[in-house]
Every structure is written in C-alpha cells, then in structure tokens.
Design a protein around this motif. Structure first.
Motif, PDB file in Angstrom:
ATOM      1  N   MET A   1       0.825  -1.181   0.000  1.00 58.23           N
ATOM      2  CA  MET A   1       0.000   0.000   0.000  1.00 58.23           C
ATOM      3  C   MET A   1       0.870   1.245   0.000  1.00 58.23           C
ATOM      4  N   GLU A   5      -2.905   5.181   0.985  1.00 56.75           N
ATOM      5  CA  GLU A   5      -3.855   4.123   1.309  1.00 56.75           C
ATOM      6  C   GLU A   5      -4.005   3.900   2.812  1.00 56.75           C
ATOM      7  N   THR A   6      -3.117   4.495   3.596  1.00 57.35           N
ATOM      8  CA  THR A   6      -3.187   4.353   5.048  1.00 57.35           C
ATOM      9  C   THR A   6      -3.052   5.723   5.699  1.00 57.35           C
ATOM     10  N   GLU A  36      -8.478   0.250  11.420  1.00 57.76           N
ATOM     11  CA  GLU A  36      -7.870  -1.088  11.367  1.00 57.76           C
ATOM     12  C   GLU A  36      -7.405  -1.562  12.739  1.00 57.76           C
ATOM     13  N   SER A  46      -7.188   2.545   7.088  1.00 61.95           N
ATOM     14  CA  SER A  46      -6.858   2.225   5.698  1.00 61.95           C
ATOM     15  C   SER A  46      -8.015   2.701   4.825  1.00 61.95           C
TER      16      SER A  46
END
Length: 184
Positions: A1, A5-6, A36, A46
C-alpha cells in the motif's frame, strides 16, 4: 500500500468524551477511512469505501482475556463485529455498514451501565491523582529545596481535571436517567 492508502492519527479522548470519539471515528469511516487498529491514542486507518464501516466503543465490566470476554467477542463476531483494539478496559469495535444497524446498547439501561462503569474508572483515577497530589505536598513540606513548592500546584491540576470530567460524565448519566424515567 502507498502512503495514500493508510493514515495514522494521534488523538486522545477521555472517558467522558467517549461519544465524541465514536462520532470522530464514524466520520473518518464516512470519509472512506476504515479503522484497522488502535490503542486509544494511535488510530490506524486504511482506505475503504466511504461509509463502509460503523464503529462502536464499549467498556465491558470484564477483561477481554477472561472467559466472559472471550464469550462476548465470540458473540460479537457472530453478529459480524470485529475487535480492533482497546485501552484501559475500553474496546473498539467495527462492523460493516451493509450488515445493518450496529448498536451495542439498544436500551437506556445499557447506556446507563456503560456510564456507570466509566464513572467507576474515573473515581479510581481520581483516588490515584489525590494520592499523587498528597505525596507531592508531603515532599514539598519536607524538602528544603524551594523549587519543590511548585510540585503540589502542578499535581493539583490532575485531580481538578478528573473532577471536571466526572462532572461532565455525571451530567450525561443524569440525562440518561431522566430519559429512562420518561419512558418507564
């Protein structure tokens, strides 16, 4: 990722702000960020479909490592909920929004018990804070160092903050009890 994406957020809430914390985490989910994992201070998210998750916070009366806790987690799992973290007896849960409404306390009695458990925790913290303050006061009185006189003033801020929080928590508890009386 990739980094896009995070997301990691550092936020701290107190027991009397639990609803604000739940609202913030659900706002993040509505914006496309799935919780998460968390330890209550560091929240890891995420990328997800906006609104894909519903987040809830609970303060069970038992430890999650106990047989009751394991049974509770199994029941939540059967209901489609996932444990994503915890701190000081508070647990963070999520469930996919497409599975329908996700309420841990569908009645006012359950909400009242949650607030009572939070208040008990806060009273314990207050007792510890007062012991710390008395210890700092004793050190200041017994010390010949003039800078030690500042410590009791600094340590007094902790019990004052906890009393402020207890006041806010008691207001929430009073509102739930009044609402219960209206419905009974």
């Amino acid at each position: 990722m990739t980094g896009k994406e995070t997301k990691t957020c550092f936020r701290s809430y107190t027991a009397w702000q639990y609803q604000e914390e739940v609202d913030w985490m659900n706002k993040m989910a509505a914006e496309g960020w799935a919780l998460e994992r968390t330890n209550g201070f560091v929240h890891h998210f995420s990328r997800c479909e906006p609104g894909a998750w519903i987040i809830r916070l609970d303060r069970p009366s038992f430890k999650m490592s106990s047989p009751e806790g394991q049974e509770y987690l199994a029941m939540l799992h059967d209901f489609g909920a996932e444990w994503v973290g915890g701190v000081n007896g508070w647990i963070y849960l999520r469930r996919r929004a497409d599975q329908g409404e996700f309420e841990l306390y569908s009645d006012l009695a359950g909400k009242e018990h949650l607030l009572l458990r939070a208040r008990s925790q806060m009273l314990f913290v207050l007792a510890l804070a007062l012991v710390g303050w008395l210890g700092s006061l004793l050190l200041a009185v017994c010390s010949s160092e003039s800078f030690m006189a500042v410590y009791p003033v600094i340590y007094l801020s902790i019990p004052i903050a906890v009393v402020h929080g207890l006041t806010r928590l008691n207001r929430q508890l009073k509102a739930v009890r009044q609402e219960r009386q209206l419905h009974e």
